[in-house]
Design a protein around this motif. Structure first.
Motif, PDB file in Angstrom:
ATOM      1  N   TYR A   1       0.846  -1.204   0.000  1.00  0.00           N
ATOM      2  CA  TYR A   1       0.000   0.000   0.000  1.00  0.00           C
ATOM      3  C   TYR A   1       0.883   1.257   0.000  1.00  0.00           C
ATOM      4  N   ASP A   2       1.744   1.340  -0.997  1.00  0.00           N
ATOM      5  CA  ASP A   2       2.743   2.406  -1.022  1.00  0.00           C
ATOM      6  C   ASP A   2       2.866   3.036  -2.407  1.00  0.00           C
ATOM      7  N   ALA A   3       1.847   2.842  -3.253  1.00  0.00           N
ATOM      8  CA  ALA A   3       1.956   3.270  -4.650  1.00  0.00           C
ATOM      9  C   ALA A   3       1.630   4.746  -4.782  1.00  0.00           C
ATOM     10  N   GLY A   4       2.565   5.587  -4.356  1.00  0.00           N
ATOM     11  CA  GLY A   4       2.343   7.012  -4.440  1.00  0.00           C
ATOM     12  C   GLY A   4       2.818   7.622  -5.737  1.00  0.00           C
ATOM     13  N   ASP A   5       3.196   6.800  -6.699  1.00  0.00           N
ATOM     14  CA  ASP A   5       3.751   7.294  -7.967  1.00  0.00           C
ATOM     15  C   ASP A   5       2.741   7.234  -9.101  1.00  0.00           C
ATOM     16  N   GLY A   6       1.459   7.052  -8.782  1.00  0.00           N
ATOM     17  CA  GLY A   6       0.444   7.010  -9.827  1.00  0.00           C
ATOM     18  C   GLY A   6       0.251   5.659 -10.461  1.00  0.00           C
ATOM     19  N   ARG A   7       0.942   4.616  -9.964  1.00  0.00           N
ATOM     20  CA  ARG A   7       0.823   3.285 -10.548  1.00  0.00           C
ATOM     21  C   ARG A   7      -0.077   2.362  -9.725  1.00  0.00           C
ATOM     22  N   GLY A   8      -0.766   2.882  -8.749  1.00  0.00           N
ATOM     23  CA  GLY A   8      -1.620   2.061  -7.912  1.00  0.00           C
ATOM     24  C   GLY A   8      -3.030   2.603  -7.833  1.00  0.00           C
ATOM     25  N   TRP A   9      -3.816   2.001  -6.940  1.00  0.00           N
ATOM     26  CA  TRP A   9      -5.230   2.349  -6.788  1.00  0.00           C
ATOM     27  C   TRP A   9      -5.524   2.515  -5.307  1.00  0.00           C
ATOM     28  N   PRO A  10      -6.265   3.552  -4.940  1.00  0.00           N
ATOM     29  CA  PRO A  10      -6.529   3.762  -3.515  1.00  0.00           C
ATOM     30  C   PRO A  10      -7.395   2.643  -2.929  1.00  0.00           C
ATOM     31  N   ILE A  11      -6.981   2.140  -1.770  1.00  0.00           N
ATOM     32  CA  ILE A  11      -7.678   1.065  -1.070  1.00  0.00           C
ATOM     33  C   ILE A  11      -8.041   1.574   0.323  1.00  0.00           C
ATOM     34  N   GLY A  12      -9.279   1.357   0.742  1.00  0.00           N
ATOM     35  CA  GLY A  12      -9.694   1.801   2.060  1.00  0.00           C
ATOM     36  C   GLY A  12     -10.192   3.236   2.033  1.00  0.00           C
TER      37      GLY A  12
END
Length: 438
Positions: free
Chosen positions: A226-237
């Motif tokens: 849960y560390d994708a702060g570079d735009g490559r992830g999706w917000p969870i929670g």
């Protein structure tokens, strides 16, 4: 007991082409009308009773196979044969069917895993509960060094049967009767835990001869991702404080066909091309071309393209060569590595070539560690089929908790293995090539 991977810190080939143009409404070469079918060899068990699976389905089809556990690949099925109603002897289909790799690269480029050969997939075999195998049998699997069991004797392999809905339906021409049957499958599956993920590996053996092979990923998203702060992830929670890192699951299967008991099979590729109408009263035309694949191939799925593996020895009762068609499933091909750049590979058998990437086999120096390196122009006399099915996992809120299963897989379907639908009702048994009102 093994520690979860709660962070991501874990340990132009030449192709011989012979092209035959086939007219629309493709027909295959057949012997004379009086040709007699060659009998398939009887099954002889190459495993002890504890490692045998034999199931006669309620529709009359019997599947037989052996199983064993591999330290890296997990469950391997071997000596798989199919005996539908009307066949006096079993028909051998596969010498072996198993996973060839699960390759997991993360979108940020900071982690990349080969779960079978690099992260203990085989040792991650887990115990199944009776509720997970309704109406079936759970077999004990010996897993030396099992990560998730207090004992190396893991209750890890379920065999059961499932209904799948209609096998066929036909309304008689005069409307007086409906011919229908409900299909039945033999389901064989196990679960392997790799870190936070749990992989369900299943084979579904249908009563019509089709085999479905699937991997389902479930379990949990890794909290350490849960560390994708570079735009490559999706917000969870709640809010956007935690972003799950996106990644891919590239699942490879390795199939060793042995149609009619012989691994000396042939490979064919079929492509269809649609042309525009040639006149005002004409429709589009479709021409299908057969290409005999005589040398190793790295192939790609395309619209109206398919492959089949053909028996070198056996024919059905119509005198047609038995074969199995490879039916791709949904895929998202990962272009980041050479070995994931193709959807299918046909390579000449070598004992050391066991895994599609990070191969552990003791191959000769310079042979390469991945399947793309093994496509070197050799003539195919004993082809091995590798199928690559990809999935790009962009997490979502619904992925917790636990994560719903997302499936990746494909099928192999019988093509001319039997002279008619193996489940044909007796009243229609004389309909083989001869139209008759019903």
């Amino acid at each position: 007991m093994r520690v979860n991977r709660n962070s991501r810190a874990r340990s132009g080939a030449a192709v011989g082409l012979t092209v035959t143009a086939l007219a629309a409404g493709l027909t295959t070469a057949a012997g004379p009308a009086t040709a007699q079918p060659r009998s398939a060899p009887a099954v002889t068990w190459d495993c002890s009773a504890a490692y045998r699976i034999e199931q006669k389905l309620s529709t009359g089809t019997t599947w037989r196979m052996c199983w064993r556990h591999d330290a890296e690949a997990g469950i391997i099925l071997e000596d798989i044969s199919y005996q539908p109603p009307g066949e006096t002897k079993p028909i051998k289909v596969l010498a072996s069917a198993r996973l060839g790799q699960i390759h997991v690269p993360y979108d940020d480029g900071k982690a990349e895993y080969d779960d079978l050969t690099g992260f203990g997939f085989g040792q991650g075999q887990v115990n199944l509960t009776a509720a997970e195998c309704p109406g079936g049998t759970i077999k004990t699997v010996k897993v030396p060094g099992a990560f998730w069991s207090e004992s190396e004797n893991v209750k890890g392999l379920c065999t059961t049967t499932r209904s799948r809905g209609h096998a066929y339906r036909k309304l008689a021409d005069d409307g007086s009767k409906v011919y229908q049957a409900q299909g039945k499958d033999l389901l064989v599956y196990g679960v392997n835990k790799v870190g936070w993920y749990e992989y369900m590996t299943e084979w579904r053996f249908q009563d019509d001869g089709t085999i479905n092979m699937n991997v389902g990923a479930t379990g949990s998203l890794a909290p350490g991702d849960y560390d994708a702060g570079d735009g490559r992830g999706w917000p969870i929670g709640n809010g956007s404080a935690a972003k799950a890192t996106s990644h891919s699951h590239n699942v490879f299967w390795r199939l060793n066909f042995a149609l009619d008991g012989s691994t000396k099979t042939k490979v064919e590729q079929y492509d269809s091309a649609v042309s525009a109408p040639t006149g005002p009263n004409e429709g589009p035309t479709n021409k299908t071309t057969r290409t005999k694949i005589t040398k190793e191939l790295a192939g790609d799925a395309k619209n109206m393209r398919w492959w089949r593996v053909v028996s070198g020895t056996g024919k059905n009762k119509d005198g047609h060569a038995r074969s199995y068609e490879i039916v791709p499933g949904a895929t998202q091909k990962y272009p980041g590595r050479a070995f994931t750049n193709n959807d299918i590979y046909f390579t000449e058998y070598k004992k050391c070539e066991q895994f599609a990437s990070n191969n552990l086999g003791n191959c000769a120096a310079g042979a390469g560690k991945s399947v793309d390196k093994w496509v070197g122009g050799e003539t195919l006399t004993h082809p091995i089929t590798w199928v690559n099915v990809g999935f790009h996992h962009i997490a979502r809120d619904e992925d917790q908790e636990p994560m719903p299963v997302h499936w990746q897989g494909f099928s192999i379907a019988p093509r001319d293995v039997t002279a008619m639908n193996p489940l044909t009702p007796a009243e229609l048994a004389d309909q083989n090539g001869i139209p008759r009102n019903q």
